[in-house]
Structure formats: structure tokens, C-alpha cells
Design an enzyme around this catalytic site. Structure first.
Site, PDB file in Angstrom:
ATOM      1  N   SER A  83     102.661 -93.031 -32.884  1.00 57.88           N
ATOM      2  CA  SER A  83     101.902 -91.872 -32.389  1.00 57.88           C
ATOM      3  C   SER A  83     102.761 -90.623 -32.572  1.00 57.88           C
ATOM      4  O   SER A  83     103.277 -90.401 -33.669  1.00 57.88           O
ATOM      5  CB  SER A  83     101.500 -92.090 -30.931  1.00 57.88           C
ATOM      6  OG  SER A  83     100.621 -91.079 -30.486  1.00 57.88           O
ATOM      7  N   THR A  84     102.958 -89.839 -31.532  1.00 52.86           N
ATOM      8  CA  THR A  84     103.704 -88.586 -31.648  1.00 52.86           C
ATOM      9  C   THR A  84     105.107 -88.826 -32.201  1.00 52.86           C
ATOM     10  O   THR A  84     105.856 -89.645 -31.678  1.00 52.86           O
ATOM     11  CB  THR A  84     103.810 -87.904 -30.273  1.00 52.86           C
ATOM     12  OG1 THR A  84     102.509 -87.797 -29.701  1.00 52.86           O
ATOM     13  CG2 THR A  84     104.425 -86.520 -30.404  1.00 52.86           C
ATOM     14  N   HIS A  88      98.380 -92.688 -34.781  1.00 52.26           N
ATOM     15  CA  HIS A  88      97.466 -91.795 -34.081  1.00 52.26           C
ATOM     16  C   HIS A  88      97.506 -90.434 -34.763  1.00 52.26           C
ATOM     17  O   HIS A  88      98.569 -89.837 -34.902  1.00 52.26           O
ATOM     18  CB  HIS A  88      97.865 -91.646 -32.612  1.00 52.26           C
ATOM     19  CG  HIS A  88      97.844 -92.937 -31.852  1.00 52.26           C
ATOM     20  ND1 HIS A  88      98.573 -93.132 -30.709  1.00 52.26           N
ATOM     21  CD2 HIS A  88      97.178 -94.097 -32.080  1.00 52.26           C
ATOM     22  CE1 HIS A  88      98.366 -94.353 -30.253  1.00 52.26           C
ATOM     23  NE2 HIS A  88      97.524 -94.967 -31.072  1.00 52.26           N
ATOM     24  N   MET A 111     103.548 -91.174 -27.248  1.00 52.63           N
ATOM     25  CA  MET A 111     103.253 -91.106 -25.824  1.00 52.63           C
ATOM     26  C   MET A 111     102.284 -92.221 -25.440  1.00 52.63           C
ATOM     27  O   MET A 111     101.521 -92.725 -26.248  1.00 52.63           O
ATOM     28  CB  MET A 111     102.694 -89.737 -25.449  1.00 52.63           C
ATOM     29  CG  MET A 111     101.322 -89.424 -26.006  1.00 52.63           C
ATOM     30  SD  MET A 111     100.711 -87.792 -25.473  1.00 52.63           S
ATOM     31  CE  MET A 111     101.482 -86.731 -26.688  1.00 52.63           C
ATOM     32  N   ASP A 168      99.958 -97.551 -25.815  1.00 50.38           N
ATOM     33  CA  ASP A 168      99.129 -98.249 -26.785  1.00 50.38           C
ATOM     34  C   ASP A 168      99.968 -99.220 -27.611  1.00 50.38           C
ATOM     35  O   ASP A 168     100.977 -98.831 -28.202  1.00 50.38           O
ATOM     36  CB  ASP A 168      98.437 -97.240 -27.705  1.00 50.38           C
ATOM     37  CG  ASP A 168      97.405 -97.870 -28.621  1.00 50.38           C
ATOM     38  OD1 ASP A 168      96.764 -98.854 -28.205  1.00 50.38           O
ATOM     39  OD2 ASP A 168      97.229 -97.377 -29.745  1.00 50.38           O
TER      40      ASP A 168
END
Length: 363
Positions: free
Chosen positions: A180-181, A207, A297, A300
Site C-alpha cells: 500500500s502506501t 493499493h 497503512m 490488509d
């Protein structure tokens, strides 16, 4: 946390459109704990205002007159490093590729420009912007000198006896990666170090703000020798290929080792979800898989990485030191879901070498 009652997060808004600039000022200045300390409509203005106001976070547009968003980001990261969040409308392929050049230059995240207050999507997009700005204000950035990516194939990293992976080459059938991030740079590090003859397939859930996945894949292909592509529903999974989940679709493994894309409900508030991918990999491949959970973050994929481990798979989480946000891998570590905790370069070395009968890399 930087934000205190008397010390709000200072934000500089860099945006050439007066309408969008006013909208961002409205959203950010209306939020508790955020103080818009300046705006800029050009790259040159951004450099000067950044020097003068010393913000905690900069929101950065791609399109700026004369000095574009990439060059402005590069100059800021070379002279006065500051966390940068790219704020952009859904781009075409060329614009999306520029976005990831900006990330390569040091920008931390990309979010979609929130639509106007009359839109049904305004509230969710504004909340995502605020959440990202607050989170990125916590990231410590360092001075960067950008070098052009080179398609050099695998590079060798130091190897020692501290980590042993013993697994027959025929045992590993697939690698699944979730991020993700901060994920794009970590993924670029890993995938660009895989050799041209990497013998198994790699499935990736990153993501991603809608509209940026194709540009992300194009950017990765600029530095990888293994082919990277956006996954298509029903296609057979082939060795030596990297498949990236498309916008707004869960990616799973279907019958006959095919890719299954679905519009199932959001999981962990996300689609695609790392959890969906890892769960299907655990079910179909069991111990014949490798699961990798990278920076991001939330949580998941963390519980599902544990499921993969319980099924006998090799599981790896990114370490805190190299993560932009240690939420997802940190949660996996807490759950004891990770067999190994490594930086992206060491993950690349592990993936490159684990198909040998015996591999040792430094942890």
C-alpha cells in the site's frame, strides 16, 4: 505525532488551477490540526514558498507551468526534503507515468483530487486526502539525488549465514505480494532485481488511486527485465510474468491456475484487497507459495499472511526501517505471520535465490 493542540501540521499546497487550489485550501484548512501555511501555482513559487514556510507536508500537482511536478519534486528533495503527497485527477497513461517518476524522486503517496462539494464522492475523497496528509507528516524524508532507472537485471546483495531458506526449486510455484502506501518504490526495488529467467509467476496487489495502475505498470516495465502487466480475468498464470491487480477489482487464483477478477464487496475497505489474494493463494498453492507483505497503512493481508504461513508457505514482511508506513507488515509481525522480516533489497535477493536448493542471505 507532529500535531499537538498548539502545533498543527503545516501544509503547502502546490496547484496551478485556481479552482482546485481553492478546493484544497477549503478541505485542508477546515480540518482540525491542519494549518495551510501557503499556496503556490508554479514550481519556482513552490521552491521559494517551501523554503520560507518550512511546511510539514506539501501537496503537489503534476501539471505546473515551466517546471513541472516531477522537476519541482526533484528539486525539493535535493535542497529541502519535505514529505510530498501528489494530488492529481485521473490521468492518461503518460501523466500516470510522470506520477511514478515523482515517487521515484521522493514523493511518498498519490491521492485523487477530490471532486467538488456537490459530488457524492467528495466526502470519501476529502477524508482520504486528510488521512494521507496527516500520515505523511510523520514520515522522515532525506535528501535525494535522482538517478535514471537502468534495466540492469539482478544485482547481487551481501550474503551471510544468518538466514537460511531450504526449499527445492520445484516446490515454489508462485509469489504473492501485497503493498500500500510506499509500495511502489519497494516493489520497484524487488521486481527490478528479478532476473530475466525468474522461473515462477508473481501476483501483486498494490493499493492504488483509481486511474494510475496502467501508468504504474508502465513505470515498472521501465526498470524491470521480467515482464509486468495488468492482470486480465481468466488468463492463465505463466511463469516469469508479473501480474498487477487492476483498478477496483479483487484478484484471486481461479481453477486451472488462472486469474480470477471479481467485484466482490470491499474487504478492509479496499478493492483490490491483499487479503483476497493471499487467501486464495493459501487455498490453491499451500506450501508451494511465497507471500510478501510490504509497507502500507492498516492491516490488509496480515491475517491472511499468517494463514499462508500455517499452510506451509514462506512468508516475508518488510522491516520497519525501510517502510514508509509499517502498518500492514507491522501487524503481520505482531501476529507472528512472517517467517522472515527483511528490507526490499534483501527480499529481492531472497526471491532470486530461494529456488536454489539452499540459500543464505543476511537478515
Amino acid at each position: 505525532m507532529k500535531m499537538t493542540q498548539n502545533n498543527a501540521i503545516k501544509v503547502l499546497i502546490v496547484e496551478d488551477s485556481a479552482v482546485v487550489r481553492d478546493l484544497l485550501v477549503h478541505i485542508l484548512s477546515s480540518a482540525p490540526g491542519i494549518n495551510v501555511v501557503g499556496t503556490a501555482s508554479s514550481g519556482e513559487d513552490a521552491l521559494e514558498t517551501n523554503r520560507r514556510t518550512q511546511p510539514d507536508v506539501i501537496t503537489m500537482d503534476i501539471h505546473l507551468p515551466k517546471m513541472d511536478g516531477f522537476e519541482t519534486t526533484r528539486r525539493i528533495m535535493e535542497t529541502q526534503p519535505t514529505p510530498i503527497v501528489i494530488v492529481s485527477s485521473r490521468p492518461n497513461l503518460k501523466e500516470a507515468a510522470i506520477t511514478f517518476q515523482m515517487i521515484e524522486a521522493g514523493a511518498l503517496a498519490v491521492v485523487e483530487t477530490p471532486p467538488g462539494v456537490g459530488s457524492s464522492e467528495h466526502q470519501a475523497a476529502a477524508a482520504n486526502l486528510l488521512r494521507t496528509v496527516k500520515l505523511m507528516s510523520e514520515v522522515k524524508v532525506v535528501r535525494r539525488w535522482v538517478r535514471p532507472p537502468q534495466r540492469t537485471g539482478v544485482r547481487i546483495y551481501p550474503i551471510s549465514k544468518q538466514l537460511e531458506l531450504k526449499r527445492q526449486a520445484d516446490d515454489i510455484k508462485i509469489v504473492a505480494i501485497g503493498a500500500s502506501t510506499g509500495g511502489p518504490i519497494a516493489l520497484q526495488t524487488i521486481l527490478s532485481n528479478l532476473p530475466r529467467d525468474f522461473p515462477v509467476s508473481v501476483l501483486v496487489v498494490q493499493h492504488m488511486t483509481r486511474g494510475f495502475t496502467s501508468g504504474f505498470v508502465e513505470w515498472l516495465n521501465g526498470s524491470c527485465v521480467v515482464p509486468v502487466r495488468v492482470a486480465r480475468d481468466g488468463e492463465r498464470i505463466c511463469p516469469g510474468q508479473v501480474y498487477v491487480a487492476p483498478d477496483d477489482a479483487h484478484m484471486k487464483v481461479g481453477p486451472g491456475e488462472t486469474i480470477l477478477l471479481t467485484q466482490d464487496e470491499l474487504e478492509n475497505g479496499l478493492r483490490p484487497s491483499v487479503s483476497q489474494l493471499f487467501r486464495s493463494i493459501a487455498t490453491v498453492y499451500g506450501r508451494n507459495a511465497v507471500g510478501v507483505l510490504l509497507t502500507g497503512m492498516g492491516k490488509d493481508g496480515s491475517q491472511e499472511l499468517k494463514l499462508m504461513k500455517e499452510k506451509g508457505a514462506i512468508t516475508i514482511a518488510q522491516d520497519r526501517e525501510s517502510s514508509v508506513v509499517h502498518g500492514m507488515p507491522g501487524e503481520a509481525i505482531k501476529l507472528e505471520a512472517a517467517t522472515y522480516v527483511l528490507s526490499p533489497d534483501k527480499i529481492a535477493a531472497a526471491l532470486t535465490s530461494l529456488l536454489n536448493e539452499e540459500t543464505r542471505i543476511s537478515q
